[in-house]
Write an enzyme that holds these catalytic residues in place. Structure first.
Site, PDB file in Angstrom:
ATOM      1  N   CYS A 176       0.815  -1.210   0.000  1.00  0.00           N
ATOM      2  CA  CYS A 176       0.000   0.000   0.000  1.00  0.00           C
ATOM      3  C   CYS A 176       0.849   1.260   0.000  1.00  0.00           C
ATOM      4  O   CYS A 176       2.057   1.222   0.199  1.00  0.00           O
ATOM      5  CB  CYS A 176      -0.879   0.041   1.252  1.00  0.00           C
ATOM      6  SG  CYS A 176      -1.891  -1.408   1.532  1.00  0.00           S
ATOM      7  N   SER A 234      42.384  -0.828   7.272  1.00  0.00           N
ATOM      8  CA  SER A 234      43.377  -0.994   6.210  1.00  0.00           C
ATOM      9  C   SER A 234      44.779  -1.184   6.764  1.00  0.00           C
ATOM     10  O   SER A 234      45.682  -1.620   6.045  1.00  0.00           O
ATOM     11  CB  SER A 234      43.365   0.236   5.303  1.00  0.00           C
ATOM     12  OG  SER A 234      43.848   1.373   6.009  1.00  0.00           O
ATOM     13  N   VAL A 277      43.437   4.834  14.130  1.00  0.00           N
ATOM     14  CA  VAL A 277      43.011   5.803  15.145  1.00  0.00           C
ATOM     15  C   VAL A 277      41.519   5.634  15.432  1.00  0.00           C
ATOM     16  O   VAL A 277      41.085   5.701  16.595  1.00  0.00           O
ATOM     17  CB  VAL A 277      43.332   7.241  14.695  1.00  0.00           C
ATOM     18  CG1 VAL A 277      42.729   8.261  15.665  1.00  0.00           C
ATOM     19  CG2 VAL A 277      44.846   7.443  14.602  1.00  0.00           C
ATOM     20  N   ALA A 278      40.724   5.393  14.382  1.00  0.00           N
ATOM     21  CA  ALA A 278      39.285   5.180  14.579  1.00  0.00           C
ATOM     22  C   ALA A 278      39.034   3.976  15.478  1.00  0.00           C
ATOM     23  O   ALA A 278      38.235   4.038  16.422  1.00  0.00           O
ATOM     24  CB  ALA A 278      38.597   4.994  13.229  1.00  0.00           C
ATOM     25  N   CYS A 307      54.315   8.908  -2.642  1.00  0.00           N
ATOM     26  CA  CYS A 307      52.915   8.790  -3.071  1.00  0.00           C
ATOM     27  C   CYS A 307      52.045   9.729  -2.235  1.00  0.00           C
ATOM     28  O   CYS A 307      52.500  10.306  -1.240  1.00  0.00           O
ATOM     29  CB  CYS A 307      52.436   7.346  -2.946  1.00  0.00           C
ATOM     30  SG  CYS A 307      52.357   6.723  -1.245  1.00  0.00           S
TER      31      CYS A 307
END
Length: 462
Positions: free
Chosen positions: A2, A247, A254-255, A439
């Protein structure tokens, strides 16, 4: 299935214009309901008027008018697409929503899988063969009209629902309840009315109109003084089990450390996807998990090797950009991997749901959002909004970004403050014995430590 619709009328003198807008909404809502439509109006004195019909409202537009008047306060409406499992060959008015009880009027989008169990539990009988018709008797029997107590009743429903509910004893308010079925709200200041419906497209709103998507798994009450109250259907936990996409770099480390220091139960999730720094990142994440004393899960995938078109993947024809000592690579997404974070988040979400995690998190941050779209905070916010429609019923998985509003030097500063193992991290896109130093990630890392007046604990090639 609906479309549910509701209107809370603030200025009854505009009832004719409000009725026109309601009619347009119901006609647009035909794509979610073509088999029948119904309207129930609660008047100022608690009495009701109704109009219910089989077929499309666009083919019977005249039946959408002449229902409202200056005493109308709340409108509850429905467009129904009849599920195959509930097909009724000869429909009567009793088979058409909204359903009206002694006190409550309800329109429902979804499926109630335990309607017969609810009949037994609350000692009531359905008003029709339709599963939704069990709701008004249940509410009449067990609900006092208080917002907080409604959530307890709704948690006994097994299935899916978006509900718009009117209360004849209190025609100055309207209730909206939903698990993963959507409901949108629009306040029309000029008309003096608040409209609700299943998709925002049905409002035909402009960019300046006030349209809000109501939160999944919530119960909301809006009254004619424009006071809005909301209670969640799912309980919030203080201590969470969190799966962190890691990673091995500065940001995710840190997270993860921040979440550990906050007292949460953290597990690291790492992807080996044939990228050039795969071995170095894998080694880093293992050491970080040992340092933080948290579990570590890794997933091997050939997906990005198959997708290709990224210089970050082993065997690609291109090289990592190292112009201007790495500044070029820091300022543009030369090493973009198609849909990587979306895929990582989706896999993390699936694992979180399957293994009972309360949240997923990553090292997405403000610095890399300048170059990478999937590092933008908005990416996380949009993915978070998708989650209730990607997990099973009554499952809640949050999407966290502990360093989402930080730039690289702020992440380093926070990492030092919380004793994150920055010395174990690997940031370089290359997989050599030492960081290449040329890099984009190496450039950002070196500058971040310099800004803080700190010596970077990792080694770089000469």
């Amino acid at each position: 299935m609906c479309s549910v619709t509701g209107v809370l009328i603030l200025n009854p003198h505009n009832y004719k214009e409000i009725e026109k807008k309601l009619a347009k909404i119901l006609i647009r809502a035909e794509d979610r309901g073509r088999d029948s439509f119904g309207i129930v109006v609660i008047q100022k004195d608690g009495s009701t008027k109704s109009s219910k019909h089989v077929g499309k409202p666009s083919l019977q537009e005249e039946k959408l008018y002449g229902i409202l008047d200056e005493n109308s306060k709340v409108v509850i409406a429905n467009n129904r697409a009849e599920p195959t499992t509930e097909y009724v060959r000869r429909k009567t008015e009793n088979d058409i929503q909204p359903f009206e009880g002694e006190r409550f009027v309800v329109t429902h989008n979804g499926i109630i899988a335990n309607d017969m169990e609810l009949e037994k539990k609350y000692k009531v009988s359905k008003l029709s063969r339709i599963d939704s018709s069990v709701l008004p008797p249940v509410l009449d029997r067990s609900w006092n009209g208080n917002l907080d107590s409604l959530s307890e009743i709704l948690n006994s429903i097994r299935g899916s629902f978006a509900l718009v509910i009117g209360d004849k004893k209190n025609p100055d308010r309207i209730f909206i309840a939903q698990n993963f079925k959507p409901v949108y709200m629009m306040y029309d200041r000029d008309l003096g009315a608040v409209f609700f419906t299943s998709l925002d497209d049905y409002f035909d709103a402009t960019e300046l109109d006030n349209v809000t998507k109501l939160d999944p798994y919530s119960v909301v009450m809006v009254d004619d003084k424009l006071e809005i109250r909301k209670v969640p259907l799912l309980k919030e936990k203080n201590k969470k089990r969190i799966l962190v996409v890691a990673s091995g770099g500065l940001d995710s480390t840190v997270a993860a450390t921040y979440l550990v220091r906050q007292g949460h139960e953290v597990t690291l999730l790492h992807f080996n996807y044939h990228h050039k720094a795969e071995e170095k990142e894998r080694e880093a994440v293992r050491k970080i998990s040992e340092y933080l004393n948290v579990p570590f899960v890794e997933i091997d995938t050939d997906l990005f090797k198959i997708v290709g078109h990224s210089t970050l993947i082993k065997g690609s024809s291109g090289e990592i950009v190292k112009d201007r000592k790495g500044e070029e690579g820091a300022e543009f997404a030369h090493e973009w991997v198609p849909a990587r974070n979306l895929i990582f988040f989706s896999v993390a979400l699936a694992m979180a749901e399957a293994y009972g995690f309360d949240a997923i998190a990553s090292g997405i941050n403000l610095e890399e959002a300048g170059a990478y779209p999937d590092n933008e905070m908005e990416f996380v916010r949009m993915f978070s909004r998708l989650v209730p429609y990607a997990v099973g019923p009554n499952k809640k998985v949050e999407v966290l970004m502990p360093v989402g509003n930080l730039v690289k030097h702020e992440i380093v500063k926070l990492g030092v403050q919380i004793d994150a193992p920055l010395h174990l991290t690997w940031s370089c896109y290359e997989g050599g014995n030492k960081h290449c130093g040329k890099c984009g990630p190496c450039y950002m890392r070196k500058v971040a430590f310099e800004v803080n007046g700190l010596k970077d604990p990792v080694e770089y090639e000469a």
